[in-house]
Design an enzyme around this catalytic site. Structure first.
Site, PDB file in Angstrom:
ATOM      1  N   LYS A  68      -8.726  15.022  29.869  1.00 15.81           N
ATOM      2  CA  LYS A  68      -8.523  13.823  30.703  1.00 15.81           C
ATOM      3  C   LYS A  68      -9.871  13.237  31.111  1.00 15.81           C
ATOM      4  CE  LYS A  68      -3.965  14.771  32.580  1.00 15.81           C
ATOM      5  NZ  LYS A  68      -3.719  16.152  32.098  1.00 15.81           N
TER       6      LYS A  68
ATOM      7  N   ARG B 263      31.054 -15.972  40.407  1.00 13.54           N
ATOM      8  CA  ARG B 263      29.929 -16.745  39.883  1.00 13.54           C
ATOM      9  C   ARG B 263      30.060 -16.977  38.379  1.00 13.54           C
ATOM     10  NH1 ARG B 263      26.969 -12.986  42.600  1.00 13.54           N
ATOM     11  NH2 ARG B 263      25.884 -12.411  40.685  1.00 13.54           N
TER      12      ARG B 263
ATOM     13  N   ASP C 274      34.654  -6.916  43.292  1.00 14.33           N
ATOM     14  CA  ASP C 274      34.547  -7.233  44.715  1.00 14.33           C
ATOM     15  C   ASP C 274      35.753  -8.060  45.117  1.00 14.33           C
ATOM     16  OD1 ASP C 274      31.773  -6.215  45.018  1.00 14.33           O
ATOM     17  OD2 ASP C 274      31.310  -7.862  43.657  1.00 14.33           O
TER      18      ASP C 274
HETATM   19  N1  DCP Z   1      25.567  -9.060  49.063  1.00 11.49           N
HETATM   20  C1  DCP Z   1      24.475  -9.481  49.788  1.00 11.49           C
HETATM   21  N2  DCP Z   1      23.488  -8.601  50.103  1.00 11.49           N
HETATM   22  C2  DCP Z   1      23.566  -7.329  49.694  1.00 11.49           C
HETATM   23  C3  DCP Z   1      24.663  -6.877  48.954  1.00 11.49           C
HETATM   24  C4  DCP Z   1      25.666  -7.774  48.643  1.00 11.49           C
HETATM   25  O1  DCP Z   1      24.389 -10.649  50.168  1.00 11.49           O
HETATM   26  N3  DCP Z   1      22.584  -6.471  50.000  1.00 11.49           N
HETATM   27  C5  DCP Z   1      26.616 -10.032  48.709  1.00 11.49           C
HETATM   28  C6  DCP Z   1      26.125 -10.932  47.599  1.00 11.49           C
HETATM   29  C7  DCP Z   1      26.697 -10.304  46.374  1.00 11.49           C
HETATM   30  C8  DCP Z   1      28.026  -9.812  46.882  1.00 11.49           C
HETATM   31  O2  DCP Z   1      27.778  -9.381  48.219  1.00 11.49           O
HETATM   32  O3  DCP Z   1      26.829 -11.236  45.336  1.00 11.49           O
HETATM   33  C9  DCP Z   1      28.626  -8.712  46.065  1.00 11.49           C
HETATM   34  O4  DCP Z   1      27.716  -7.640  45.973  1.00 11.49           O
HETATM   35  P1  DCP Z   1      27.515  -6.839  44.617  1.00 11.49           P
HETATM   36  O5  DCP Z   1      26.537  -5.772  44.909  1.00 11.49           O
HETATM   37  O6  DCP Z   1      28.833  -6.396  44.073  1.00 11.49           O
HETATM   38  O7  DCP Z   1      26.780  -7.876  43.639  1.00 11.49           O
HETATM   39  P2  DCP Z   1      27.330  -8.888  42.560  1.00 11.49           P
HETATM   40  O8  DCP Z   1      28.812  -8.854  42.495  1.00 11.49           O
HETATM   41  O9  DCP Z   1      26.672 -10.183  42.844  1.00 11.49           O
HETATM   42  O10 DCP Z   1      26.731  -8.347  41.203  1.00 11.49           O
HETATM   43  P3  DCP Z   1      27.309  -7.157  40.299  1.00 11.49           P
HETATM   44  O11 DCP Z   1      27.916  -7.789  39.091  1.00 11.49           O
HETATM   45  O12 DCP Z   1      26.114  -6.340  39.928  1.00 11.49           O
HETATM   46  O13 DCP Z   1      28.309  -6.394  41.105  1.00 11.49           O
HETATM   47 MN    MN Z   2      30.166  -4.928  45.076  1.00 14.24          MN
HETATM   48 MG    MG Z   3      29.861  -7.080  42.375  1.00 13.85          MG
END
Ligand code: DCP
Ligand code: MN
Ligand code: MG
Length: 333
Positions: free
Chosen positions: A72, A178, A187
Protein backbone atom coordinates in the site's frame (compact mmCIF):
# COMPACT_ATOMS: atom_id res chain seq x y z
CA UNK A 1 14.37 23.30 8.66
CA UNK A 2 11.18 24.05 10.51
CA UNK A 3 9.08 22.50 7.72
CA UNK A 4 10.93 19.23 8.10
CA UNK A 5 10.43 19.04 11.83
CA UNK A 6 6.64 19.54 11.59
CA UNK A 7 6.09 17.81 8.28
CA UNK A 8 7.70 14.45 7.79
CA UNK A 9 9.16 13.44 4.37
CA UNK A 10 6.58 10.68 4.20
CA UNK A 11 3.66 12.91 5.19
CA UNK A 12 1.53 12.02 2.13
CA UNK A 13 1.88 8.31 2.98
CA UNK A 14 0.99 8.99 6.60
CA UNK A 15 -2.07 11.06 5.60
CA UNK A 16 -3.38 8.42 3.23
CA UNK A 17 -2.87 5.54 5.64
CA UNK A 18 -4.50 7.62 8.38
CA UNK A 19 -7.53 8.09 6.16
CA UNK A 20 -7.78 4.35 5.54
CA UNK A 21 -7.29 3.69 9.26
CA UNK A 22 -10.17 6.07 10.01
CA UNK A 23 -12.48 4.10 7.69
CA UNK A 24 -11.64 0.84 9.45
CA UNK A 25 -11.96 2.51 12.81
CA UNK A 26 -15.52 3.61 11.99
CA UNK A 27 -16.46 0.06 11.03
CA UNK A 28 -15.32 -1.57 14.27
CA UNK A 29 -15.54 -5.15 13.02
CA UNK A 30 -13.05 -7.58 14.59
CA UNK A 31 -10.83 -7.55 11.48
CA UNK A 32 -11.08 -3.77 11.30
CA UNK A 33 -9.75 -3.51 14.84
CA UNK A 34 -6.63 -5.46 13.89
CA UNK A 35 -6.14 -3.30 10.81
CA UNK A 36 -6.41 -0.10 12.84
CA UNK A 37 -3.85 -1.51 15.24
CA UNK A 38 -1.40 -2.42 12.48
CA UNK A 39 -1.80 0.87 10.57
CA UNK A 40 -1.19 2.75 13.80
CA UNK A 41 2.15 0.98 14.22
CA UNK A 42 3.11 1.53 10.58
CA UNK A 43 2.28 5.24 10.83
CA UNK A 44 4.43 5.56 13.95
CA UNK A 45 7.40 4.05 12.14
CA UNK A 46 6.85 6.28 9.12
CA UNK A 47 6.84 9.33 11.38
CA UNK A 48 10.21 8.51 12.84
CA UNK A 49 11.71 7.63 9.49
CA UNK A 50 13.78 10.52 8.10
CA UNK A 51 14.22 9.14 4.59
CA UNK A 52 11.69 9.27 1.83
CA UNK A 53 10.40 5.75 1.20
CA UNK A 54 11.05 4.81 -2.43
CA UNK A 55 11.21 1.02 -2.59
CA UNK A 56 9.22 -1.91 -1.28
CA UNK A 57 12.33 -3.27 0.53
CA UNK A 58 12.72 0.04 2.31
CA UNK A 59 9.03 0.05 3.30
CA UNK A 60 9.25 -3.55 4.42
CA UNK A 61 12.23 -2.76 6.67
CA UNK A 62 10.11 -0.41 8.79
CA UNK A 63 9.07 -1.71 12.17
CA UNK A 64 5.45 -2.90 12.11
CA UNK A 65 5.17 -2.85 8.31
CA UNK A 66 4.24 -6.18 6.75
CA UNK A 67 3.95 -7.25 3.14
CA UNK A 68 0.45 -5.86 2.55
CA UNK A 69 1.08 -2.50 4.17
CA UNK A 70 4.37 -2.20 2.27
CA UNK A 71 2.46 -2.70 -0.99
CA UNK A 72 0.00 0.00 0.00
CA UNK A 73 2.85 2.36 0.83
CA UNK A 74 4.35 1.78 -2.61
CA UNK A 75 0.99 2.37 -4.29
CA UNK A 76 0.81 5.75 -2.55
CA UNK A 77 4.42 6.57 -3.49
CA UNK A 78 3.91 5.59 -7.13
CA UNK A 79 0.37 6.78 -7.82
CA UNK A 80 -0.31 9.30 -5.09
CA UNK A 81 -3.49 7.38 -4.20
CA UNK A 82 -4.78 4.26 -2.53
CA UNK A 83 -7.58 2.42 -4.32
CA UNK A 84 -8.42 0.54 -1.14
CA UNK A 85 -9.89 3.76 0.28
CA UNK A 86 -12.48 3.95 -2.50
CA UNK A 87 -13.18 0.27 -2.07
CA UNK A 88 -13.75 0.59 1.67
CA UNK A 89 -16.05 3.54 1.05
CA UNK A 90 -18.23 1.85 -1.56
CA UNK A 91 -18.22 -1.55 0.15
CA UNK A 92 -19.44 0.15 3.28
CA UNK A 93 -22.23 2.02 1.46
CA UNK A 94 -23.30 -1.10 -0.43
CA UNK A 95 -23.66 -3.15 2.77
CA UNK A 96 -25.56 -0.40 4.56
CA UNK A 97 -27.93 -0.13 1.56
CA UNK A 98 -28.40 -3.91 1.60
CA UNK A 99 -29.39 -3.83 5.28
CA UNK A 100 -31.69 -0.84 4.75
CA UNK A 101 -33.64 -3.07 2.37
CA UNK A 102 -34.82 -5.09 5.37
CA UNK A 103 -38.25 -3.90 6.45
CA UNK A 104 -37.99 -1.57 9.47
CA UNK A 105 -34.24 -1.12 9.26
CA UNK A 106 -33.12 2.49 8.98
CA UNK A 107 -29.69 3.95 8.41
CA UNK A 108 -28.80 3.93 12.07
CA UNK A 109 -29.58 0.26 12.58
CA UNK A 110 -27.87 -0.64 9.30
CA UNK A 111 -24.67 1.11 10.42
CA UNK A 112 -24.86 -0.47 13.87
CA UNK A 113 -25.06 -3.92 12.29
CA UNK A 114 -22.16 -3.06 10.02
CA UNK A 115 -20.19 -1.96 13.06
CA UNK A 116 -21.03 -5.26 14.75
CA UNK A 117 -19.26 -7.01 11.87
CA UNK A 118 -22.21 -8.05 9.68
CA UNK A 119 -21.53 -7.86 5.95
CA UNK A 120 -24.23 -10.09 4.43
CA UNK A 121 -27.89 -10.92 5.03
CA UNK A 122 -26.73 -14.33 6.29
CA UNK A 123 -24.57 -12.60 8.91
CA UNK A 124 -27.66 -10.70 10.11
CA UNK A 125 -29.79 -13.85 10.07
CA UNK A 126 -27.17 -15.67 12.15
CA UNK A 127 -27.04 -12.81 14.63
CA UNK A 128 -23.34 -12.17 14.00
CA UNK A 129 -21.83 -9.73 16.46
CA UNK A 130 -24.84 -10.11 18.77
CA UNK A 131 -27.25 -8.51 16.28
CA UNK A 132 -30.92 -9.03 17.21
CA UNK A 133 -33.90 -8.54 14.93
CA UNK A 134 -37.39 -7.42 15.86
CA UNK A 135 -40.31 -9.57 14.76
CA UNK A 136 -41.10 -7.23 11.86
CA UNK A 137 -37.45 -7.17 10.79
CA UNK A 138 -37.36 -10.98 10.79
CA UNK A 139 -40.33 -11.09 8.44
CA UNK A 140 -38.66 -8.38 6.38
CA UNK A 141 -35.53 -10.51 6.13
CA UNK A 142 -37.49 -13.67 5.25
CA UNK A 143 -39.21 -11.95 2.31
CA UNK A 144 -36.29 -9.66 1.46
CA UNK A 145 -36.34 -10.35 -2.25
CA UNK A 146 -40.10 -9.99 -2.74
CA UNK A 147 -40.35 -6.85 -0.66
CA UNK A 148 -37.50 -5.27 -2.61
CA UNK A 149 -38.89 -6.11 -6.01
CA UNK A 150 -40.90 -3.29 -7.54
CA UNK A 151 -44.56 -4.11 -8.20
CA UNK A 152 -45.86 -3.82 -11.76
CA UNK A 153 -48.70 -1.34 -11.92
CA UNK A 154 -51.28 -3.83 -13.20
CA UNK A 155 -50.59 -6.05 -10.20
CA UNK A 156 -51.70 -3.16 -8.00
CA UNK A 157 -54.83 -2.76 -10.16
CA UNK A 158 -55.87 -6.32 -9.33
CA UNK A 159 -56.34 -5.47 -5.65
CA UNK A 160 -58.96 -2.86 -6.52
CA UNK A 161 -61.82 -2.18 -6.44
CA UNK A 162 -62.59 -3.06 -2.86
CA UNK A 163 -66.09 -3.14 -1.53
CA UNK A 164 -65.95 -2.44 2.17
CA UNK A 165 -68.46 0.37 2.59
CA UNK A 166 -70.28 2.30 -0.11
CA UNK A 167 -69.30 5.66 1.36
CA UNK A 168 -65.63 4.91 1.91
CA UNK A 169 -63.07 7.00 0.04
CA UNK A 170 -60.20 4.73 -0.85
CA UNK A 171 -57.34 5.57 -3.20
CA UNK A 172 -54.07 4.06 -4.20
CA UNK A 173 -51.40 6.66 -3.57
CA UNK A 174 -47.64 7.18 -3.79
CA UNK A 175 -45.90 6.24 -7.02
CA UNK A 176 -49.11 4.57 -8.26
CA UNK A 177 -51.03 7.85 -8.27
CA UNK A 178 -48.05 9.52 -9.90
CA UNK A 179 -48.53 7.13 -12.80
CA UNK A 180 -45.36 5.09 -12.41
CA UNK A 181 -45.10 1.80 -14.29
CA UNK A 182 -43.85 0.06 -11.15
CA UNK A 183 -44.38 0.75 -7.45
CA UNK A 184 -42.02 0.15 -4.55
CA UNK A 185 -44.97 -0.67 -2.34
CA UNK A 186 -48.73 -0.26 -2.25
CA UNK A 187 -49.86 2.92 -0.50
CA UNK A 188 -53.53 3.14 0.35
CA UNK A 189 -55.38 6.17 1.70
CA UNK A 190 -58.72 5.66 3.40
CA UNK A 191 -61.21 8.14 4.75
CA UNK A 192 -64.97 8.45 5.01
CA UNK A 193 -67.57 11.21 5.38
CA UNK A 194 -69.09 11.45 8.83
CA UNK A 195 -72.59 12.74 8.00
CA UNK A 196 -74.24 9.44 8.96
CA UNK A 197 -72.36 9.15 12.24
CA UNK A 198 -69.76 6.66 11.02
CA UNK A 199 -66.11 7.75 10.70
CA UNK A 200 -62.84 6.79 9.01
CA UNK A 201 -62.09 4.89 12.19
CA UNK A 202 -64.16 1.84 11.48
CA UNK A 203 -62.72 1.53 8.00
CA UNK A 204 -59.25 0.13 8.67
CA UNK A 205 -60.47 -2.96 10.56
CA UNK A 206 -63.05 -3.56 7.82
CA UNK A 207 -60.44 -3.22 5.10
CA UNK A 208 -57.96 -5.44 6.96
CA UNK A 209 -60.60 -8.12 7.41
CA UNK A 210 -61.55 -8.02 3.75
CA UNK A 211 -57.94 -8.12 2.57
CA UNK A 212 -57.09 -10.98 4.91
CA UNK A 213 -60.11 -12.99 3.79
CA UNK A 214 -59.18 -12.43 0.17
CA UNK A 215 -55.67 -13.56 1.15
CA UNK A 216 -54.30 -10.31 -0.16
CA UNK A 217 -52.84 -9.29 3.19
CA UNK A 218 -50.59 -12.00 4.59
CA UNK A 219 -48.70 -10.43 7.49
CA UNK A 220 -49.53 -7.42 9.65
CA UNK A 221 -46.24 -5.79 10.54
CA UNK A 222 -47.45 -2.82 12.54
CA UNK A 223 -50.55 -0.79 13.24
CA UNK A 224 -50.06 2.57 14.93
CA UNK A 225 -52.07 3.23 18.05
CA UNK A 226 -55.21 4.73 16.58
CA UNK A 227 -55.48 8.15 18.14
CA UNK A 228 -58.44 10.25 17.09
CA UNK A 229 -56.67 11.54 14.00
CA UNK A 230 -54.89 9.02 11.89
CA UNK A 231 -53.86 5.40 11.79
CA UNK A 232 -50.89 4.02 9.90
CA UNK A 233 -50.76 0.36 8.96
CA UNK A 234 -47.84 -1.58 7.50
CA UNK A 235 -48.12 -5.11 6.25
CA UNK A 236 -47.31 -7.51 3.50
CA UNK A 237 -49.75 -8.28 0.75
CA UNK A 238 -49.65 -11.03 -1.75
CA UNK A 239 -51.44 -10.76 -5.03
CA UNK A 240 -48.61 -12.94 -6.36
CA UNK A 241 -45.65 -12.46 -4.04
CA UNK A 242 -45.32 -10.68 -0.77
CA UNK A 243 -45.18 -6.94 -1.31
CA UNK A 244 -45.05 -4.25 1.25
CA UNK A 245 -48.21 -2.28 1.87
CA UNK A 246 -48.89 0.94 3.76
CA UNK A 247 -52.37 2.11 4.70
CA UNK A 248 -53.01 5.61 5.99
CA UNK A 249 -56.42 6.32 7.54
CA UNK A 250 -57.33 9.98 8.04
CA UNK A 251 -60.34 12.09 9.05
CA UNK A 252 -62.60 13.16 6.17
CA UNK A 253 -61.83 16.86 6.60
CA UNK A 254 -58.08 16.19 6.19
CA UNK A 255 -58.37 14.36 2.88
CA UNK A 256 -56.92 17.12 0.67
CA UNK A 257 -53.80 17.48 2.78
CA UNK A 258 -53.50 13.69 3.05
CA UNK A 259 -53.82 13.35 -0.74
CA UNK A 260 -50.98 15.81 -1.26
CA UNK A 261 -48.79 14.17 1.37
CA UNK A 262 -49.39 10.62 0.22
CA UNK A 263 -49.03 11.37 -3.49
CA UNK A 264 -45.54 12.77 -3.03
CA UNK A 265 -43.03 12.38 -4.16
CA UNK A 266 -41.11 13.02 -0.96
CA UNK A 267 -38.90 15.69 -2.55
CA UNK A 268 -41.94 17.51 -3.95
CA UNK A 269 -43.49 17.40 -0.47
CA UNK A 270 -40.34 18.80 1.06
CA UNK A 271 -40.36 21.75 -1.31
CA UNK A 272 -44.06 22.43 -0.61
CA UNK A 273 -43.42 22.35 3.13
CA UNK A 274 -40.49 24.69 2.70
CA UNK A 275 -42.65 27.07 0.67
CA UNK A 276 -45.32 26.95 3.38
CA UNK A 277 -42.87 27.68 6.15
CA UNK A 278 -41.36 30.61 4.25
CA UNK A 279 -44.90 32.05 4.10
CA UNK A 280 -45.30 31.57 7.85
CA UNK A 281 -47.47 28.46 7.46
CA UNK A 282 -46.93 24.87 8.34
CA UNK A 283 -47.99 21.98 6.07
CA UNK A 284 -48.42 18.36 7.04
CA UNK A 285 -50.64 15.39 6.11
CA UNK A 286 -53.50 16.90 8.12
CA UNK A 287 -53.64 20.37 6.72
CA UNK A 288 -52.13 23.78 6.13
CA UNK A 289 -51.79 25.72 9.39
CA UNK A 290 -51.22 29.40 10.15
CA UNK A 291 -49.78 30.83 13.34
CA UNK A 292 -47.80 27.76 14.39
CA UNK A 293 -45.25 28.74 17.02
CA UNK A 294 -42.14 26.58 17.10
CA UNK A 295 -39.63 26.30 19.89
CA UNK A 296 -36.50 28.28 18.99
CA UNK A 297 -34.38 25.51 20.57
CA UNK A 298 -36.03 22.65 18.72
CA UNK A 299 -37.92 23.57 15.55
CA UNK A 300 -39.75 20.24 15.58
CA UNK A 301 -41.48 21.15 18.86
CA UNK A 302 -44.68 23.16 18.39
CA UNK A 303 -45.41 25.58 21.23
CA UNK A 304 -48.72 26.46 19.60
CA UNK A 305 -50.53 24.28 17.04
CA UNK A 306 -51.89 27.26 15.09
CA UNK A 307 -55.16 27.34 13.14
CA UNK A 308 -56.03 25.13 10.25
CA UNK A 309 -56.63 27.21 7.12
CA UNK A 310 -57.04 24.51 4.45
CA UNK A 311 -57.21 20.72 4.37
CA UNK A 312 -60.27 19.52 2.46
CA UNK A 313 -58.97 19.77 -1.08
CA UNK A 314 -55.60 19.71 -2.74
CA UNK A 315 -56.63 22.71 -4.85
CA UNK A 316 -57.24 24.91 -1.77
CA UNK A 317 -53.77 24.18 -0.43
CA UNK A 318 -52.00 24.75 -3.76
CA UNK A 319 -53.89 28.01 -4.21
CA UNK A 320 -53.06 29.45 -0.78
CA UNK A 321 -49.42 28.51 -1.27
CA UNK A 322 -49.44 30.22 -4.67
CA UNK A 323 -48.34 27.02 -6.36
CA UNK A 324 -49.87 26.37 -9.80
CA UNK A 325 -51.88 23.14 -9.92
CA UNK A 326 -49.77 20.12 -10.75
CA UNK A 327 -51.11 16.76 -11.82
CA UNK A 328 -49.83 13.86 -9.72
CA UNK A 329 -47.49 12.66 -12.49
CA UNK A 330 -45.91 16.12 -12.55
CA UNK A 331 -45.12 16.10 -8.84
CA UNK A 332 -41.61 14.84 -9.11
CA UNK A 333 -38.21 16.07 -8.13
N1 DCP B 1 -43.67 10.55 2.02
C1 DCP B 1 -43.05 11.73 2.38
N2 DCP B 1 -41.92 11.69 3.14
C2 DCP B 1 -41.41 10.52 3.53
C3 DCP B 1 -42.02 9.32 3.18
C4 DCP B 1 -43.17 9.36 2.41
O1 DCP B 1 -43.50 12.82 2.02
N3 DCP B 1 -40.29 10.50 4.27
C5 DCP B 1 -44.88 10.61 1.18
C6 DCP B 1 -44.49 10.93 -0.25
C7 DCP B 1 -44.45 9.58 -0.90
C8 DCP B 1 -45.58 8.88 -0.20
O2 DCP B 1 -45.54 9.36 1.15
O3 DCP B 1 -44.64 9.68 -2.28
C9 DCP B 1 -45.49 7.38 -0.24
O4 DCP B 1 -44.25 6.97 0.30
P1 DCP B 1 -43.42 5.78 -0.36
O5 DCP B 1 -42.23 5.60 0.49
O6 DCP B 1 -44.29 4.58 -0.55
O7 DCP B 1 -42.90 6.38 -1.76
P2 DCP B 1 -43.49 6.32 -3.22
O8 DCP B 1 -44.78 5.59 -3.25
O9 DCP B 1 -43.46 7.71 -3.72
O10 DCP B 1 -42.40 5.51 -4.02
P3 DCP B 1 -42.24 3.91 -4.09
O11 DCP B 1 -42.70 3.49 -5.44
O12 DCP B 1 -40.77 3.67 -3.92
O13 DCP B 1 -43.05 3.31 -2.99
MN1 MN C 1 -45.19 3.42 1.11
MG1 MG D 1 -45.02 3.75 -2.34
Amino acid sequence: SLAQSTNCVNQDIIDTLTELMGLHDAKMGQEDKWRVFSYKKAIQSLRSCSERISSIQQARSLRGVGEKTAMKIMEIVETGKLRRIDYERTADIAVVKLFEGIYNVGQRTAYAWYAAGCRTLEDVENGKGGVKLSEAQEIGLRYYKDINTRIPRDEVDEIFPLSIDSKVFIRCMGSYRRGKATCGDIDILITRPTDDGKTHHGMLPLLMAELHTARILTEDLSVSSSDSLETVYHGLCMPFDRRSSDILTVPWECRGAALIYYTGDDIFNRSLRLKASKMGFSLNQRGLFAGVVRSPEDRTVKLSPGNIIASETEEDIFRILGVPWQEPHERVR
